[in-house]
Design an enzyme around this catalytic site. Structure first.
Site, mmCIF file in Angstrom:
data_model
loop_
_atom_site.group_PDB
_atom_site.id
_atom_site.type_symbol
_atom_site.label_atom_id
_atom_site.label_comp_id
_atom_site.label_asym_id
_atom_site.label_seq_id
_atom_site.Cartn_x
_atom_site.Cartn_y
_atom_site.Cartn_z
ATOM 1 N N SER A 1 -6.629 4.385 -1.762
ATOM 2 C CA SER A 1 -6.890 2.958 -1.524
ATOM 3 C C SER A 1 -8.276 2.539 -1.969
ATOM 4 C CB SER A 1 -6.749 2.656 -0.026
ATOM 5 O OG SER A 1 -5.416 2.757 0.363
ATOM 6 N N LYS B 1 -5.851 -1.490 6.962
ATOM 7 C CA LYS B 1 -6.043 -1.761 5.531
ATOM 8 C C LYS B 1 -6.929 -2.991 5.313
ATOM 9 C CE LYS B 1 -3.375 1.575 4.174
ATOM 10 N NZ LYS B 1 -3.887 2.737 3.438
ATOM 11 N N HIS C 1 2.052 8.672 5.424
ATOM 12 C CA HIS C 1 1.121 9.744 5.807
ATOM 13 C C HIS C 1 1.593 10.532 7.021
ATOM 14 C CE1 HIS C 1 -2.151 9.262 3.006
ATOM 15 N NE2 HIS C 1 -2.307 7.981 3.282
ATOM 16 N N ASP D 1 -14.992 4.572 3.968
ATOM 17 C CA ASP D 1 -14.369 3.902 5.118
ATOM 18 C C ASP D 1 -14.314 4.736 6.391
ATOM 19 O OD1 ASP D 1 -10.814 4.118 4.186
ATOM 20 O OD2 ASP D 1 -12.452 5.508 3.904
ATOM 21 N N ARG D 2 -14.049 6.031 6.275
ATOM 22 C CA ARG D 2 -13.845 6.816 7.495
ATOM 23 C C ARG D 2 -15.098 7.546 7.971
ATOM 24 N NH1 ARG D 2 -8.729 6.979 9.353
ATOM 25 N NH2 ARG D 2 -6.977 6.521 7.989
ATOM 26 N N ASP E 1 2.292 3.133 3.170
ATOM 27 C CA ASP E 1 1.283 4.203 3.103
ATOM 28 C C ASP E 1 1.034 4.844 4.458
ATOM 29 O OD1 ASP E 1 -2.062 4.703 3.236
ATOM 30 O OD2 ASP E 1 -0.882 5.661 1.658
ATOM 31 N N ARG F 1 -16.336 9.290 0.289
ATOM 32 C CA ARG F 1 -15.676 8.000 0.520
ATOM 33 C C ARG F 1 -16.173 7.370 1.800
ATOM 34 N NH1 ARG F 1 -9.209 6.500 0.372
ATOM 35 N NH2 ARG F 1 -9.259 5.021 2.118
ATOM 36 N N ASP G 1 -1.364 0.121 -4.725
ATOM 37 C CA ASP G 1 -2.673 0.714 -5.070
ATOM 38 C C ASP G 1 -2.564 2.186 -5.435
ATOM 39 O OD1 ASP G 1 -3.965 1.455 -1.731
ATOM 40 O OD2 ASP G 1 -1.905 1.353 -2.458
ATOM 41 N N HIS G 2 -1.483 2.847 -5.068
ATOM 42 C CA HIS G 2 -1.222 4.250 -5.436
ATOM 43 C C HIS G 2 0.138 4.599 -4.837
ATOM 44 C CE1 HIS G 2 -1.956 5.069 -1.247
ATOM 45 N NE2 HIS G 2 -3.039 4.321 -1.375
ATOM 46 N N ASP H 1 0.835 -1.208 0.000
ATOM 47 C CA ASP H 1 0.000 0.000 0.000
ATOM 48 C C ASP H 1 0.873 1.263 0.000
ATOM 49 O OD1 ASP H 1 -3.289 0.157 0.954
ATOM 50 O OD2 ASP H 1 -2.112 1.981 0.677
ATOM 51 N N HIS I 1 -11.479 11.910 0.195
ATOM 52 C CA HIS I 1 -12.694 11.645 0.985
ATOM 53 C C HIS I 1 -13.771 12.693 0.704
ATOM 54 C CE1 HIS I 1 -11.102 8.516 3.715
ATOM 55 N NE2 HIS I 1 -9.963 9.080 3.432
ATOM 56 N N ARG J 1 -3.450 15.579 5.619
ATOM 57 C CA ARG J 1 -2.992 14.213 5.257
ATOM 58 C C ARG J 1 -3.058 14.034 3.739
ATOM 59 N NH1 ARG J 1 -2.788 9.427 8.433
ATOM 60 N NH2 ARG J 1 -3.220 7.498 7.304
ATOM 61 N N ASP J 2 -4.198 14.431 3.164
ATOM 62 C CA ASP J 2 -4.307 14.388 1.696
ATOM 63 C C ASP J 2 -3.882 15.720 1.075
ATOM 64 O OD1 ASP J 2 -7.414 12.570 2.109
ATOM 65 O OD2 ASP J 2 -5.357 11.836 1.970
ATOM 66 N N HIS K 1 -0.703 11.130 -0.777
ATOM 67 C CA HIS K 1 -0.370 10.209 -1.863
ATOM 68 C C HIS K 1 0.323 10.989 -2.981
ATOM 69 C CE1 HIS K 1 -3.942 7.485 -0.520
ATOM 70 N NE2 HIS K 1 -2.961 7.494 0.345
ATOM 71 N N ARG L 1 -8.704 15.146 11.614
ATOM 72 C CA ARG L 1 -9.346 13.950 11.055
ATOM 73 C C ARG L 1 -8.827 12.643 11.674
ATOM 74 N NH1 ARG L 1 -7.387 12.711 5.142
ATOM 75 N NH2 ARG L 1 -7.979 10.647 5.871
HETATM 76 O O1 LIG Z 1 -7.875 7.828 4.650
HETATM 77 C C1 LIG Z 1 -6.665 7.985 4.590
HETATM 78 O O2 LIG Z 1 -5.831 7.483 5.358
HETATM 79 C C2 LIG Z 1 -6.148 8.840 3.467
HETATM 80 O O3 LIG Z 1 -7.011 9.941 3.269
HETATM 81 C C3 LIG Z 1 -6.145 8.032 2.183
HETATM 82 O O4 LIG Z 1 -5.338 6.927 2.382
HETATM 83 P P1 LIG Z 1 -5.734 5.523 1.742
HETATM 84 O O5 LIG Z 1 -6.512 5.816 0.482
HETATM 85 O O6 LIG Z 1 -4.388 4.881 1.457
HETATM 86 O O7 LIG Z 1 -6.539 4.791 2.758
HETATM 87 MN MN LIG Z 2 -3.609 2.852 -0.074
HETATM 88 MN MN LIG Z 3 -3.042 6.405 2.165
#
Ligand SMILES: O=C(O)[C@H](O)COP(=O)(O)O
Ligand SMILES: [Mn+2]
Ligand SMILES: [Mn+2]
Length: 548
Positions: A75, A352, A424, A279-280, A420, A277, A461-462, A21, A134, A164-165, A492, A198
């Protein structure tokens, strides 16, 4: 969905798919490229095999369904593409279209929140930046402007600072612009009501740290936080004095001159999460959506009209109400393999875990066929990852080796989080250590592939670890005011990512084709299906392997 046998590659050989990652293949190979600087003899040896066995693929922009070539990969879109083998118009793109066509204002989600506009408050919770991973500020502003145009009289923003981004310390400018833009909303009492960093407040993922979400609930809903200010710009100036990065700003609440919070969430209010997005924002969505929620004490549970910008989990239907339909990702490789009786093992650590399962499977939680699939989560530490750059790579490696040796799986998929997650933090030395650890783990896994007579595909993945400093247009490193300390890059990158294949079972006449220079992550899927001894579904992007 039946898979035809590959004309040359044998079936039932153990196949490893390994994702590093955040490991980009960056053309800028100076001392700030941690992937380049790291001692990585195993990956270097794979690269030395040449273009028949080692190449790069695009992992950013339209190649992974993002709006423009200026959009770095991430990701979510990366694992979506890797798992599905298709280029899917992703959240950011779908929201842009819904805003441009104004269809967002005539959807069921909007109708769900609109009744609160006249006499109650619309609360918007969002990551405050233009990172495009996000959320994206211009989209958030358009949603607020659309609400005011639709009669919203009281608007409260609950913002998560990024760093972070986007570059650290950019939170001040984002907050200045937000305050200015809110003041321009005619006929609406629009204010910032609460916020925090965040990685400290609200935006936890995969249930790594519910306390983050509880801090967010207290600040956004209850108006309860350790720090109170009457002015949000002042809040960030003061809270950043301690040196915290934007990611870790302490939670704060904005109050009036009498100390009363300006924007607690009350019955009949509307709450919209403006991140696209998933996940968070899954955890905070559960806190708003579920009456029987018990992951922390909510103290009180206001009856609100809750909606996500998108639906964050299609299986859980979470949230039930959302403004823009999420990408529809069907017939992913996981589903196709299961439909053909092929067995999958997937493993990563908490940070992850959902990437290598939920995103890989097209934003679906759970199994396609439980008797054919095994997903293993190694609990991540809850520490700043530059203090523990190896993270759980060794444990993930051990689980992958065991799965391969068990001979119970047709494909073993692992994701190493550390390039990754440590990338960050912006800590170059720690990220170099993370990359070296990854290389050592890859060596151990490839040795087992050799031992078992199998095949492997290694990719990412990036980009992230491949560039650890901010640069000018000429790619020269930018420095702090002291003129000597490099300005760290926590985000990233736009770099392509490596794809390497090999293993004793790989037929000598099977190599990468040389006519797909613009190939992206979505081409990797058919490639790994080929390594399993099958032709890939025709609807997937073409395999990177020369055809027979
Ligand atoms: O959510 C995060 O940690 C970053 O904004 C993006 O990181 P990820 O896409 O590698 O999860
Ligand atoms: Mn990733
Ligand atoms: Mn990341």
């Amino acid at each position: 969905m039946e898979l035809a046998p590959h004309p040359v590659i044998p079936q039932k050989k153990p196949v490893l798919v390994c994702i590093l990652d955040g490991w980009g293949e960056n053309p800028v190979t100076d001392q700030y490229n941690a992937c380049h600087v790291a001692k990585s003899p195993t990956i270097d040896a794979l690269a030395a095999k040449g273009p028949g066995y080692y190449r790069s693929v695009l992992a950013h922009g339209p190649a992974v369904g993002l709006p423009t070539d200026g959009d770095m990969g991430n990701s979510e879109v990366g694992h979506n593409a890797l798992g599905a083998g298709k280029i899917i118009a992703q959240g950011a793109s779908l929201v842009d279209i819904a805003l441009e066509t104004k269809s967002v204002y005539s959807g069921a989600g909007w109708a769900h929140v609109k009744p609160a506009f006249a006499d109650n408050t619309l609360h918007v919770i969002t990551l405050l930046s233009s990172g495009g991973v996000h959320s994206r500020y211009d989209q958030v502003l358009k949603l607020c402007q659309g609400a005011v145009a639709d009669g919203c009289k009281k608007l409260r923003l609950h913002v998560l600072t990024d760093g972070r981004d986007v570059p650290d310390n950019s939170c001040h400018e984002y907050m200045r612009v937000l305050v200015e833009d809110l003041a321009k909303l005619e006929g609406c009492d629009a204010k910032v009501a609460s916020g925090g960093g965040r990685m400290k407040v609200t935006m936890d993922r995969y249930e790594a740290d519910w306390a983050m979400v509880e801090r967010g609930w207290k600040a956004h809903v209850l108006g309860d936080a350790p720090h109170k200010f009457t002015d949000p710009i002042e809040a960030l100036n003061k809270l950043k004095e301690g040196g915290d990065s934007d990611q870790y700003v302490e939670p704060f609440v904005i109050t009036d001159a009498d100390g009363k919070p300006v924007g607690t969430v009350e019955d009949d209010d509307a709450v919209v999460i403006a991140n696209f997005r998933a996940d968070r924002v899954v955890e905070i969505s559960k806190a708003f959506e579920y009456p029987d929620f018990n992951s922390f004490d909510r103290v009180r549970y206001p009856k609100v009209r809750f909606a996500g910008l998108m639906q964050y989990d299609g299986d859980l239907k979470l949230p039930a109400n959302y403004l823009v339909p999420p990408p529809l990702i069907e017939r992913t490789s996981g589903e196709v393999l299961a439909a053909n009786g092929l067995r999958t093992f997937a493993c990563s650590e908490t940070q992850k875990f959902g990437h290598v399962t939920f995103f890989w499977n097209g934003n679906r939680s759970g199994y396609f066929k439980e008797d054919l699939e095994t997903y293993v989560e190694i609990p991540s530490d809850n520490v700043p990852f530059n203090q523990a750059p190896l993270m759980k790579a060794r444990e993930i490696c051990a689980a992958g080796k065991e799965a391969l040796r068990s001979k119970k799986y047709d494909v073993v998929r692992v994701n190493f989080a550390n390039p990754d997650m440590v990338g960050h933090t912006g800590d170059l030395a720690a990220t170099i250590a993370a990359c070296e650890e990854c290389d050592a783990c890859v060596k151990e896994l490839l040795d087992v592939v050799d031992e078992l007579g199998g095949m492997f595909l290694l990719t990412a993945d990036h980009g992230n670890a491949d560039d650890m400093v901010q640069r000018n247009k000429k790619n020269e490193c930018l420095f702090e005011a002291d003129g000597t300390t490099p300005l760290p890059l926590t985000s990233h990158t736009l770099a392509p990512v490596p794809v390497a294949i090999g293993g004793p079972a790989l037929p000598a006449n099977i190599k990468f084709r040389d006519d797909l220079p613009k190939a992206g992550l979505a081409n990797v899927t058919a490639t790994y299906i080929n390594l399993m001894g099958y032709e890939a579904p025709a609807e997937m992007e073409p395999s990177l392997l020369a055809a027979f």
